[in-house]
Design a protein around this motif. Structure first.
Motif, PDB file in Angstrom:
ATOM      1  N   ALA A   1      19.832  46.098  31.628  1.00  0.00           N
ATOM      2  CA  ALA A   1      19.888  47.046  32.745  1.00  0.00           C
ATOM      3  C   ALA A   1      20.356  46.404  34.043  1.00  0.00           C
ATOM      4  O   ALA A   1      21.164  46.989  34.783  1.00  0.00           O
ATOM      5  N   ASP A   2      19.867  45.219  34.350  1.00  0.00           N
ATOM      6  CA  ASP A   2      20.243  44.567  35.607  1.00  0.00           C
ATOM      7  C   ASP A   2      21.732  44.271  35.670  1.00  0.00           C
ATOM      8  O   ASP A   2      22.344  44.369  36.746  1.00  0.00           O
ATOM      9  N   GLU A   3      22.317  43.931  34.533  1.00  0.00           N
ATOM     10  CA  GLU A   3      23.725  43.545  34.509  1.00  0.00           C
ATOM     11  C   GLU A   3      24.664  44.736  34.687  1.00  0.00           C
ATOM     12  O   GLU A   3      25.813  44.558  35.113  1.00  0.00           O
ATOM     13  N   VAL A   4      24.202  45.923  34.357  1.00  0.00           N
ATOM     14  CA  VAL A   4      25.091  47.092  34.409  1.00  0.00           C
ATOM     15  C   VAL A   4      24.691  48.087  35.495  1.00  0.00           C
ATOM     16  O   VAL A   4      25.330  49.128  35.644  1.00  0.00           O
ATOM     17  N   ALA A   5      23.678  47.764  36.279  1.00  0.00           N
ATOM     18  CA  ALA A   5      23.147  48.730  37.259  1.00  0.00           C
ATOM     19  C   ALA A   5      24.212  49.188  38.239  1.00  0.00           C
ATOM     20  O   ALA A   5      24.355  50.396  38.511  1.00  0.00           O
ATOM     21  N   ALA A   6      24.961  48.261  38.805  1.00  0.00           N
ATOM     22  CA  ALA A   6      25.979  48.627  39.798  1.00  0.00           C
ATOM     23  C   ALA A   6      27.079  49.464  39.155  1.00  0.00           C
ATOM     24  O   ALA A   6      27.572  50.434  39.760  1.00  0.00           O
ATOM     25  N   PHE A   7      27.456  49.114  37.936  1.00  0.00           N
ATOM     26  CA  PHE A   7      28.499  49.868  37.231  1.00  0.00           C
ATOM     27  C   PHE A   7      28.050  51.300  36.965  1.00  0.00           C
ATOM     28  O   PHE A   7      28.782  52.257  37.239  1.00  0.00           O
ATOM     29  N   LEU A   8      26.833  51.468  36.465  1.00  0.00           N
ATOM     30  CA  LEU A   8      26.330  52.811  36.181  1.00  0.00           C
ATOM     31  C   LEU A   8      26.213  53.630  37.463  1.00  0.00           C
ATOM     32  O   LEU A   8      26.507  54.831  37.473  1.00  0.00           O
ATOM     33  N   SER A   9      25.794  52.973  38.531  1.00  0.00           N
ATOM     34  CA  SER A   9      25.632  53.664  39.812  1.00  0.00           C
ATOM     35  C   SER A   9      26.945  54.254  40.305  1.00  0.00           C
ATOM     36  O   SER A   9      26.958  55.308  40.958  1.00  0.00           O
ATOM     37  N   ALA A  10      28.044  53.597  39.998  1.00  0.00           N
ATOM     38  CA  ALA A  10      29.353  54.098  40.428  1.00  0.00           C
ATOM     39  C   ALA A  10      29.637  55.476  39.849  1.00  0.00           C
ATOM     40  O   ALA A  10      30.391  56.265  40.437  1.00  0.00           O
ATOM     41  N   PHE A  11      29.017  55.798  38.715  1.00  0.00           N
ATOM     42  CA  PHE A  11      29.181  57.110  38.108  1.00  0.00           C
ATOM     43  C   PHE A  11      28.018  58.047  38.462  1.00  0.00           C
ATOM     44  O   PHE A  11      28.217  59.230  38.726  1.00  0.00           O
ATOM     45  N   GLU A  12      26.816  57.496  38.485  1.00  0.00           N
ATOM     46  CA  GLU A  12      25.636  58.301  38.798  1.00  0.00           C
ATOM     47  C   GLU A  12      25.693  58.858  40.218  1.00  0.00           C
ATOM     48  O   GLU A  12      25.180  59.952  40.482  1.00  0.00           O
ATOM     49  N   GLN A  13      26.292  58.116  41.138  1.00  0.00           N
ATOM     50  CA  GLN A  13      26.391  58.552  42.521  1.00  0.00           C
ATOM     51  C   GLN A  13      27.653  59.363  42.807  1.00  0.00           C
ATOM     52  O   GLN A  13      27.905  59.747  43.951  1.00  0.00           O
ATOM     53  N   ASP A  14      28.428  59.623  41.791  1.00  0.00           N
ATOM     54  CA  ASP A  14      29.667  60.389  41.921  1.00  0.00           C
ATOM     55  C   ASP A  14      29.424  61.791  41.364  1.00  0.00           C
ATOM     56  O   ASP A  14      29.144  61.957  40.174  1.00  0.00           O
ATOM     57  N   SER A  15      29.543  62.798  42.196  1.00  0.00           N
ATOM     58  CA  SER A  15      29.236  64.170  41.784  1.00  0.00           C
ATOM     59  C   SER A  15      30.224  64.724  40.766  1.00  0.00           C
ATOM     60  O   SER A  15      30.023  65.814  40.228  1.00  0.00           O
ATOM     61  N   ASN A  16      31.289  63.995  40.490  1.00  0.00           N
ATOM     62  CA  ASN A  16      32.243  64.432  39.472  1.00  0.00           C
ATOM     63  C   ASN A  16      31.755  64.167  38.057  1.00  0.00           C
ATOM     64  O   ASN A  16      32.411  64.584  37.099  1.00  0.00           O
ATOM     65  N   TYR A  17      30.597  63.468  37.923  1.00  0.00           N
ATOM     66  CA  TYR A  17      30.130  63.078  36.593  1.00  0.00           C
ATOM     67  C   TYR A  17      28.701  63.540  36.349  1.00  0.00           C
ATOM     68  O   TYR A  17      27.839  63.443  37.231  1.00  0.00           O
ATOM     69  N   LEU A  18      28.457  64.036  35.143  1.00  0.00           N
ATOM     70  CA  LEU A  18      27.111  64.302  34.660  1.00  0.00           C
ATOM     71  C   LEU A  18      26.700  63.109  33.805  1.00  0.00           C
ATOM     72  O   LEU A  18      27.372  62.791  32.818  1.00  0.00           O
ATOM     73  N   CYS A  19      25.610  62.441  34.179  1.00  0.00           N
ATOM     74  CA  CYS A  19      25.250  61.171  33.562  1.00  0.00           C
ATOM     75  C   CYS A  19      23.880  61.237  32.897  1.00  0.00           C
ATOM     76  O   CYS A  19      22.949  61.852  33.424  1.00  0.00           O
ATOM     77  N   SER A  20      23.785  60.563  31.753  1.00  0.00           N
ATOM     78  CA  SER A  20      22.516  60.468  31.032  1.00  0.00           C
ATOM     79  C   SER A  20      22.375  59.068  30.466  1.00  0.00           C
ATOM     80  O   SER A  20      23.347  58.486  29.982  1.00  0.00           O
ATOM     81  N   THR A  21      21.132  58.548  30.516  1.00  0.00           N
ATOM     82  CA  THR A  21      20.808  57.293  29.845  1.00  0.00           C
ATOM     83  C   THR A  21      19.862  57.605  28.703  1.00  0.00           C
ATOM     84  O   THR A  21      18.808  58.209  28.909  1.00  0.00           O
ATOM     85  N   LEU A  22      20.248  57.211  27.510  1.00  0.00           N
ATOM     86  CA  LEU A  22      19.519  57.573  26.297  1.00  0.00           C
ATOM     87  C   LEU A  22      18.873  56.336  25.694  1.00  0.00           C
ATOM     88  O   LEU A  22      19.524  55.295  25.547  1.00  0.00           O
TER      89      LEU A  22
END
Length: 201
Positions: free
Chosen positions: A168-189
């Protein structure tokens, strides 16, 4: 080919490569496949979407590629129109050769292209439309892919990323780039080592 035969083959591959990985002190020498339940879920997503053009970043020795190839075969069997395709890329020539042998053994080498290329170079040069992108590669480079992912993904397209809970720590910034973008619906499974799904809306 029956699903039972395919599953038995991929189960043997997973166990063989896992035993190899367990004996490797250097993580860069490991094959590092996604977990079997993640692989089956990945294939189910691709089939349910009836994906037409799939990109895999991180072929390794072909475990996930086989599951994507299986999904591709199901889509093409059900569709008499245009054939679905898969492009899988990796920087390592030996791993790509191994993956190609597995694909040929299961007769999944049709409509699948394996390329030895750096992911950053491939993405920057690509103008293709991929309705599913599966990312399972060196995590320290993920930030370099964000702009091109957002350029390549259009409405309804899907980005799937492995290891998002285990690392999780290694990908947090990468995931945030999508989670904080309203153009994307994001889920972590919480499947396998954790799958992240971002859908372009």
């Amino acid at each position: 080919m029956s699903f039972a035969h395919f599953k038995a083959y991929t189960d043997r591959l997973y166990q063989t490569d896992k035993a190899f990985d367990d004996a490797q002190p250097n993580r860069l020498n490991r094959h590092r496949h996604l977990e079997p339940d993640s692989a089956e879920f990945l294939a189910s997503l691709v089939i349910s979407k009836r994906a037409k053009n799939i990109l895999e970043i991180g072929t390794s020795t072909g475990y996930s590629t086989l599951w994507l190839g299986y999904a591709l075969a199901q889509i093409n069997r059900a569709n008499t129109a245009d054939s679905a395709t898969l492009t899988s890329i990796d920087i390592d020539e030996w791993r790509l050769l191994t993956a190609r042998n597995h694909l040929r053994t299961l007769q999944f080498d049709h409509n699948i292209t394996l390329q030895q290329v750096d992911a950053k170079d491939f993405l920057r040069q690509s103008t293709a439309h991929f309705d599913v992108i599966f990312l399972d590669a060196e995590r320290r480079f993920y930030g370099e892919y964000v702009a091109d992912f957002k350029r390549l993904l259009t409405f309804g397209d899907m980005l799937i990323v492995d290891n998002v809970i285990s690392h999780a720590d290694e990908v947090a910034a990468f995931l945030s780039a999508f989670e904080q973008d309203s153009n994307y619906l994001c889920s972590t499974l919480s499947i396998g080592a954790g799958l992240f799904v971002a859908v372009r809306q």
